[in-house]
Motif scaffolding. Sequence first.
Motif, PDB file in Angstrom:
ATOM      1  N   ALA A  43      32.044 -56.629  12.262  1.00 44.49           N
ATOM      2  CA  ALA A  43      32.362 -56.300  13.658  1.00 44.49           C
ATOM      3  C   ALA A  43      33.278 -55.094  13.826  1.00 44.49           C
ATOM      4  CB  ALA A  43      32.947 -57.520  14.368  1.00 44.49           C
ATOM      5  N   ASP A  96      30.117 -50.447  15.389  1.00 43.43           N
ATOM      6  CA  ASP A  96      29.715 -49.306  16.218  1.00 43.43           C
ATOM      7  C   ASP A  96      29.603 -48.026  15.400  1.00 43.43           C
ATOM      8  OD1 ASP A  96      29.517 -50.844  18.483  1.00 43.43           O
ATOM      9  OD2 ASP A  96      31.489 -50.320  19.252  1.00 43.43           O
ATOM     10  N   THR A 103      28.907 -55.625  20.832  1.00 37.42           N
ATOM     11  CA  THR A 103      30.116 -54.990  21.357  1.00 37.42           C
ATOM     12  C   THR A 103      29.915 -54.460  22.772  1.00 37.42           C
ATOM     13  OG1 THR A 103      29.551 -52.849  20.349  1.00 37.42           O
ATOM     14  CG2 THR A 103      30.881 -54.365  19.031  1.00 37.42           C
ATOM     15  N   MET A 119      32.398 -60.227  17.412  1.00 39.12           N
ATOM     16  CA  MET A 119      31.698 -59.064  17.946  1.00 39.12           C
ATOM     17  C   MET A 119      32.036 -58.887  19.419  1.00 39.12           C
ATOM     18  SD  MET A 119      29.569 -57.416  15.779  1.00 39.12           S
ATOM     19  CE  MET A 119      28.151 -56.845  16.684  1.00 39.12           C
ATOM     20  N   LEU A 160      35.330 -57.176  21.054  1.00 36.70           N
ATOM     21  CA  LEU A 160      35.492 -55.730  21.175  1.00 36.70           C
ATOM     22  C   LEU A 160      34.964 -55.188  22.502  1.00 36.70           C
ATOM     23  CD1 LEU A 160      34.279 -54.814  17.565  1.00 36.70           C
ATOM     24  CD2 LEU A 160      36.640 -55.004  18.350  1.00 36.70           C
ATOM     25  N   ALA A 161      34.158 -55.986  23.202  1.00 41.36           N
ATOM     26  CA  ALA A 161      33.460 -55.486  24.389  1.00 41.36           C
ATOM     27  C   ALA A 161      34.347 -55.270  25.613  1.00 41.36           C
ATOM     28  CB  ALA A 161      32.303 -56.426  24.736  1.00 41.36           C
ATOM     29  N   LYS A 207      36.016 -51.879  25.816  1.00 43.15           N
ATOM     30  CA  LYS A 207      35.073 -50.792  26.068  1.00 43.15           C
ATOM     31  C   LYS A 207      34.720 -50.712  27.543  1.00 43.15           C
ATOM     32  CE  LYS A 207      31.728 -50.259  22.961  1.00 43.15           C
ATOM     33  NZ  LYS A 207      30.652 -50.580  21.983  1.00 43.15           N
TER      34      LYS A 207
END
Length: 235
Positions: A13, A17, A54, A80, A83-84, A87
């Motif tokens: 994870a 990206d 993500t 995972m 992290l979204a 963002k």
Amino acid sequence: MSESVRNMFSQIAPRYDLANDVLSLGTHRRWRKKAVKLARAAPGDKVLDCATGTGDLALAFKRAVGPQGEVTGTDFCADMLNLAPAKAEKAGLDVRFEVADATALPYADASFDIVSISFGIRNVDNPQRCLLEMARVLKHGGRALIVEFGQPRGLFGGLFRLYSKLVIPFVGKCLTGNRSAYEYLPKTSAAFPSGNAFLNLMEETAAFHKTQAHPLSLGIAYAYVGEVSKPEQKT
């Protein structure tokens, strides 16, 4: 979904990206734009993105549906998904993220205009069950969007398989420290139905009509779209 797959994604994870950008040479960004267009996302739509990882596809959908639309991103791997939110905040986009299994979605019937899953359906224990869950939570006339790796043929296909077998595991290990995760990717991609074979899988569920397969980058991946038709409920 198996615990081993969940653990694998948890381990990669933090560098997921970066590995995606390097291994695809940024191609996955073009695929996302094409996928959102094929799903016919419009302002005000309500979207569910399963296996969001993500959150990149969920964010792309939010840009398409605008402030009046709603987007929810789910994933079975909390590491995972963690992290979204950052963002989304950095992009100034209001997206809800929740841990959920794509084969047992915690949402009511006919809740969404679009339900998507990108590079995730080959990881579920029962792909047809996943498709049926996607159809269940879609409204009448709603669209299911599935993006998954394909099996390109000919000379290009041979070169791609060589890249998948030799380059992806090596670079994946260098970037994430986990070679086995990037051996798993080409192995599962090669074994999973693609093109017309995946359309047959969709049609066998009897949940979709107007199914279409759209090759991406000479068949490295496909975007599949299917509509659902549900009888109007009497009030």
